[in-house]
Design a protein around this motif. Structure first.
Motif, PDB file in Angstrom:
ATOM      1  N   TYR A 131      -9.996 -35.268 -23.987  1.00 25.70           N
ATOM      2  CA  TYR A 131     -10.325 -33.896 -24.379  1.00 25.70           C
ATOM      3  C   TYR A 131      -9.904 -32.903 -23.294  1.00 25.70           C
ATOM      4  N   GLN A 132     -10.142 -33.250 -22.039  1.00 32.89           N
ATOM      5  CA  GLN A 132      -9.748 -32.369 -20.939  1.00 32.89           C
ATOM      6  C   GLN A 132      -8.232 -32.235 -20.856  1.00 32.89           C
ATOM      7  N   ILE A 133      -7.517 -33.323 -21.101  1.00 31.01           N
ATOM      8  CA  ILE A 133      -6.048 -33.264 -21.127  1.00 31.01           C
ATOM      9  C   ILE A 133      -5.605 -32.330 -22.251  1.00 31.01           C
ATOM     10  N   ALA A 134      -6.215 -32.476 -23.429  1.00 31.64           N
ATOM     11  CA  ALA A 134      -5.880 -31.617 -24.572  1.00 31.64           C
ATOM     12  C   ALA A 134      -6.142 -30.152 -24.241  1.00 31.64           C
ATOM     13  N   CYS A 135      -7.285 -29.860 -23.595  1.00 28.32           N
ATOM     14  CA  CYS A 135      -7.598 -28.477 -23.201  1.00 28.32           C
ATOM     15  C   CYS A 135      -6.553 -27.932 -22.230  1.00 28.32           C
ATOM     16  N   GLY A 136      -6.059 -28.789 -21.349  1.00 32.91           N
ATOM     17  CA  GLY A 136      -5.036 -28.385 -20.396  1.00 32.91           C
ATOM     18  C   GLY A 136      -3.728 -28.015 -21.067  1.00 32.91           C
ATOM     19  N   ILE A 137      -3.491 -28.583 -22.243  1.00 31.65           N
ATOM     20  CA  ILE A 137      -2.282 -28.254 -23.006  1.00 31.65           C
ATOM     21  C   ILE A 137      -2.529 -26.979 -23.797  1.00 31.65           C
ATOM     22  N   SER A 138      -3.592 -26.974 -24.611  1.00 30.87           N
ATOM     23  CA  SER A 138      -4.006 -25.759 -25.329  1.00 30.87           C
ATOM     24  C   SER A 138      -5.360 -25.985 -25.971  1.00 30.87           C
ATOM     25  N   GLN A 139      -6.164 -24.939 -26.025  1.00 34.04           N
ATOM     26  CA  GLN A 139      -7.488 -25.047 -26.638  1.00 34.04           C
ATOM     27  C   GLN A 139      -7.368 -25.340 -28.121  1.00 34.04           C
ATOM     28  N   GLY A 140      -6.334 -24.797 -28.764  1.00 37.89           N
ATOM     29  CA  GLY A 140      -6.107 -25.060 -30.186  1.00 37.89           C
ATOM     30  C   GLY A 140      -5.876 -26.543 -30.445  1.00 37.89           C
ATOM     31  N   LEU A 141      -5.085 -27.182 -29.575  1.00 33.63           N
ATOM     32  CA  LEU A 141      -4.859 -28.620 -29.708  1.00 33.63           C
ATOM     33  C   LEU A 141      -6.167 -29.373 -29.520  1.00 33.63           C
ATOM     34  N   ALA A 142      -6.931 -29.013 -28.512  1.00 31.22           N
ATOM     35  CA  ALA A 142      -8.212 -29.683 -28.245  1.00 31.22           C
ATOM     36  C   ALA A 142      -9.153 -29.532 -29.440  1.00 31.22           C
ATOM     37  N   CYS A 176      -1.771 -44.434 -17.988  1.00 33.57           N
ATOM     38  CA  CYS A 176      -1.750 -44.747 -19.417  1.00 33.57           C
ATOM     39  C   CYS A 176      -0.826 -43.807 -20.174  1.00 33.57           C
ATOM     40  N   THR A 177      -0.601 -44.187 -21.434  1.00 35.66           N
ATOM     41  CA  THR A 177       0.036 -43.276 -22.382  1.00 35.66           C
ATOM     42  C   THR A 177      -1.098 -42.671 -23.210  1.00 35.66           C
ATOM     43  N   LEU A 178      -0.908 -41.441 -23.653  1.00 38.79           N
ATOM     44  CA  LEU A 178      -1.949 -40.744 -24.407  1.00 38.79           C
ATOM     45  C   LEU A 178      -1.344 -40.033 -25.600  1.00 38.79           C
ATOM     46  N   GLU A 179      -1.904 -40.311 -26.766  1.00 36.89           N
ATOM     47  CA  GLU A 179      -1.567 -39.571 -27.985  1.00 36.89           C
ATOM     48  C   GLU A 179      -2.836 -38.866 -28.445  1.00 36.89           C
ATOM     49  N   LEU A 180      -2.712 -37.614 -28.854  1.00 33.79           N
ATOM     50  CA  LEU A 180      -3.835 -36.841 -29.374  1.00 33.79           C
ATOM     51  C   LEU A 180      -3.623 -36.699 -30.877  1.00 33.79           C
ATOM     52  N   LEU A 181      -4.503 -37.303 -31.660  1.00 33.92           N
ATOM     53  CA  LEU A 181      -4.312 -37.368 -33.107  1.00 33.92           C
ATOM     54  C   LEU A 181      -5.115 -36.299 -33.830  1.00 33.92           C
ATOM     55  N   LYS A 182      -4.411 -35.536 -34.675  1.00 34.70           N
ATOM     56  CA  LYS A 182      -5.064 -34.529 -35.513  1.00 34.70           C
ATOM     57  C   LYS A 182      -5.401 -35.151 -36.859  1.00 34.70           C
ATOM     58  N   LYS A 190     -17.274 -44.872  -7.243  1.00 34.96           N
ATOM     59  CA  LYS A 190     -16.711 -46.003  -6.508  1.00 34.96           C
ATOM     60  C   LYS A 190     -15.234 -46.245  -6.778  1.00 34.96           C
ATOM     61  N   ASP A 191     -14.799 -46.078  -8.025  1.00 33.21           N
ATOM     62  CA  ASP A 191     -13.473 -46.536  -8.424  1.00 33.21           C
ATOM     63  C   ASP A 191     -12.486 -45.435  -8.812  1.00 33.21           C
ATOM     64  N   SER A 192     -12.872 -44.179  -8.690  1.00 37.34           N
ATOM     65  CA  SER A 192     -11.990 -43.092  -9.101  1.00 37.34           C
ATOM     66  C   SER A 192     -10.769 -43.009  -8.187  1.00 37.34           C
ATOM     67  N   LYS A 193      -9.606 -42.795  -8.828  1.00 37.98           N
ATOM     68  CA  LYS A 193      -8.361 -42.639  -8.078  1.00 37.98           C
ATOM     69  C   LYS A 193      -7.395 -41.794  -8.911  1.00 37.98           C
ATOM     70  N   PRO A 194      -6.381 -41.222  -8.290  1.00 37.31           N
ATOM     71  CA  PRO A 194      -5.399 -40.454  -9.056  1.00 37.31           C
ATOM     72  C   PRO A 194      -4.624 -41.365 -10.014  1.00 37.31           C
ATOM     73  N   ILE A 195      -4.398 -40.872 -11.217  1.00 39.51           N
ATOM     74  CA  ILE A 195      -3.615 -41.618 -12.206  1.00 39.51           C
ATOM     75  C   ILE A 195      -2.607 -40.684 -12.863  1.00 39.51           C
ATOM     76  N   LYS A 196      -1.636 -41.275 -13.543  1.00 40.70           N
ATOM     77  CA  LYS A 196      -0.637 -40.527 -14.316  1.00 40.70           C
ATOM     78  C   LYS A 196      -0.856 -40.817 -15.797  1.00 40.70           C
ATOM     79  N   VAL A 197      -0.894 -39.748 -16.581  1.00 41.18           N
ATOM     80  CA  VAL A 197      -1.056 -39.861 -18.029  1.00 41.18           C
ATOM     81  C   VAL A 197       0.250 -39.406 -18.663  1.00 41.18           C
ATOM     82  N   THR A 198       0.876 -40.298 -19.430  1.00 38.02           N
ATOM     83  CA  THR A 198       2.164 -39.999 -20.058  1.00 38.02           C
ATOM     84  C   THR A 198       1.941 -39.593 -21.504  1.00 38.02           C
ATOM     85  N   LEU A 199       2.415 -38.391 -21.840  1.00 37.94           N
ATOM     86  CA  LEU A 199       2.289 -37.850 -23.193  1.00 37.94           C
ATOM     87  C   LEU A 199       3.466 -38.310 -24.049  1.00 37.94           C
ATOM     88  N   PRO A 200       3.391 -38.178 -25.371  1.00 36.18           N
ATOM     89  CA  PRO A 200       4.464 -38.646 -26.255  1.00 36.18           C
ATOM     90  C   PRO A 200       5.841 -38.037 -25.960  1.00 36.18           C
TER      91      PRO A 200
END
Length: 185
Positions: A103-114, A137-143, A78-88
């Motif tokens: 997780y999908q965003i991380a995979c898109g950058i690299s599997q190692g990061l994910a 949104c803004t997104l940070e991927l924390l190791k 019902k509510d899905s729409k295109p969005i922008k995700v801003t990385l650091p």
């Protein structure tokens, strides 16, 4: 847009997830303890079958997970729409609300990061890796090196240890914590 191809940490693949029903297999095997041949460590084997409360817990989890997945699917439809995700680094990634996960965003950058990401932060809020993004949104991927990721890791670890102890000893297990308090897992 990101496609749902990557497997999530919870085992989700392409939008479908198989319910956890390890208990059924255990019940079929009978009531004896299993010991792997050649282990030679003399340690305790996992109880077989597991205590009934573990099966009850798994059944409850499956019911709640199915309800949650149904609500998410409805929201995505019902509510899905295109969005922008801003990385650091300022780079923006196209995604879809209620479908794309950190997780999908991380995979898109690299599997190692994910593989090395413990938790995400969305708009400075700690966010599970398999929880869909809801809006721009803004997104940070924390190791693990990040203090907040360590806090998540060290919070989750006793739950895993507690379940392992229940499978071996068949009762709730008590641990002495660093702040000198007893906790019942």
């Amino acid at each position: 847009m990101f496609e749902e191809k990557a497997s999530s940490p919870s085992g989700k693949m392409g939008g479908e997830e198989k319910p956890i029903d390890a208990g059924e297999e255990k019940r079929k095997e009978g009531g004896k303890k299993k010991n792997k041949e050649g282990s030679g460590d003399g340690g305790r084997a996992e109880l077989n079958p597991w205590p009934e409360y573990i099966y009850t817990r798994l059944e409850m989890y499956n019911i709640l997970k199915a309800e949650h997945d149904s609500l998410l699917a409805e929201k995505a439809e019902k509510d899905s729409k295109p969005i922008k995700v801003t990385l650091p680094d300022g780079k923006q990634v196209d995604a879809e609300s209620w479908k794309t996960t950190p997780y999908q965003i991380a995979c898109g950058i690299s599997q190692g990061l994910a593989d090395n990401t413990v938790i995400a932060k969305v708009n400075n809020v700690v966010w599970d890796l398999d929880r869909p993004l809801e809006e721009d949104c803004t997104l940070e991927l924390l190791k693990f090196e990040d203090e907040e990721a360590q806090a998540v890791y060290w919070h989750s670890s006793p739950h895993i240890m507690g379940e392992a102890m229940e499978r071996v000893y068949g009762w709730m297990f008590v641990l002495w914590t660093a702040n000198r308090k007893w906790i019942l897992l």
